[in-house]
Scaffold this motif. Sequence first.
Motif, mmCIF file in Angstrom:
data_model
loop_
_atom_site.group_PDB
_atom_site.id
_atom_site.type_symbol
_atom_site.label_atom_id
_atom_site.label_comp_id
_atom_site.label_asym_id
_atom_site.label_seq_id
_atom_site.Cartn_x
_atom_site.Cartn_y
_atom_site.Cartn_z
ATOM 1 N N ARG A 1 22.402 17.937 -9.517
ATOM 2 C CA ARG A 1 23.144 16.864 -8.844
ATOM 3 C C ARG A 1 22.670 16.694 -7.400
ATOM 4 N NH1 ARG A 1 25.124 12.923 -9.941
ATOM 5 N NH2 ARG A 1 27.198 12.974 -8.978
ATOM 6 N N ALA A 2 22.387 17.827 -6.734
ATOM 7 C CA ALA A 2 21.877 17.753 -5.363
ATOM 8 C C ALA A 2 20.506 17.089 -5.317
ATOM 9 C CB ALA A 2 21.793 19.158 -4.766
ATOM 10 N N ALA A 3 19.765 17.199 -6.422
ATOM 11 C CA ALA A 3 18.446 16.566 -6.494
ATOM 12 C C ALA A 3 18.526 15.104 -6.906
ATOM 13 C CB ALA A 3 17.561 17.339 -7.469
ATOM 14 N N GLY A 4 19.740 14.605 -7.107
ATOM 15 C CA GLY A 4 19.911 13.193 -7.434
ATOM 16 C C GLY A 4 19.999 12.879 -8.915
ATOM 17 N N VAL A 5 20.068 13.912 -9.766
ATOM 18 C CA VAL A 5 20.161 13.687 -11.208
ATOM 19 C C VAL A 5 21.589 13.243 -11.550
ATOM 20 C CG1 VAL A 5 19.993 14.797 -13.475
ATOM 21 C CG2 VAL A 5 18.371 15.389 -11.665
ATOM 22 N N GLY A 6 21.715 12.358 -12.537
ATOM 23 C CA GLY A 6 23.023 11.846 -12.936
ATOM 24 C C GLY A 6 23.899 12.915 -13.568
ATOM 25 N N VAL A 7 25.203 12.648 -13.587
ATOM 26 C CA VAL A 7 26.180 13.607 -14.115
ATOM 27 C C VAL A 7 25.879 13.964 -15.568
ATOM 28 C CG1 VAL A 7 28.609 13.935 -14.725
ATOM 29 C CG2 VAL A 7 28.008 12.880 -12.540
#
Length: 231
Positions: free
Chosen positions: A42-48
Motif C-alpha cells: 500500500r505504501a508503494a501505491g498498490v491498490g487495496v
Amino acid sequence: MTRRNVPAAAPSETPPRPSGRRLLLGTVWDIAVPVALYYGLRAAGVGVFVALLAGAFLPALTTAVQWLRTRSLEGMAGFVAGTMLLGVAAALVSGSPRFLLAKDGWLTGVAGLWFLISIRARRPLLFHGGRPLLEGRFRSDGTSWDVLWEREPAFRRIWRVSTAIWGVAMLLDAAVRVVMAYTLPMDLVPGFGALLWPVTLVLLQLVNGVYYEVAGLWRLTAGTTTRSPRG
C-alpha cells in the motif's frame, strides 16, 4: 492417592512434536508477514484489492512448500490453505475488497464450527492439537494419553469441554472480524485483525488454563488422583 498398576503404554503414533521456535516462526509467517506485505504494498501505491490478494496467498504457499518437502499435509494446514483459497476465489468473482478483508472472519468461523462438530467425534479436535504440545512434557507421570482416554471419563470430558470453549471463542472472534471488515476504513482492518489474534489466543489460554486446573487435568496426567474405572 497415586495411580497404581497402570500398564505401560504402547508407543503411540503421534506426529513429531513441534518446537516452540517452529510454532513462533509459523505464527509470524501466517499472521505478521501478510500484514507487513499488505502495508508495504500500500505504501508503494498498490491498490487495496491486489495488496490483500498478495497476503492471502502466503498460507497457501506455506502449504505447498510443506507438501513438496514431505509429500504430506497436516490436517489443519490443508484446511486453512483450502479455505483461504476458496475465500480468494470468491473474492475474485465478487471483486469486493471488503469480502477479502472478511476472509479471516469466514475462516475462523468455519474453524469454530469444526471444533464444535468434533466434540461428538471419537476424539475432539483440541485433544489432537494439545497432545503434541503437552503429552509427556508438562506435569506428566509418563502415562500415554491413549490410556488416560480409555480409563478416565473425566479426561474425556475435559477435552470435550475445552474443545467447546475453543469453538465458541472462535465463532465470537469471527463475528468481530466480519464486523470490522465491513465497518472500519479498509486500511485499518488488516492491522486490527492481526492484533485480535493474540488477544483471542491469550484469553483462550487463560480460560482453558483455569478450567484445566479446576477440572483436574494435571492431576490426571501426573497420576495424583484416583483412577476411575474403565468405562
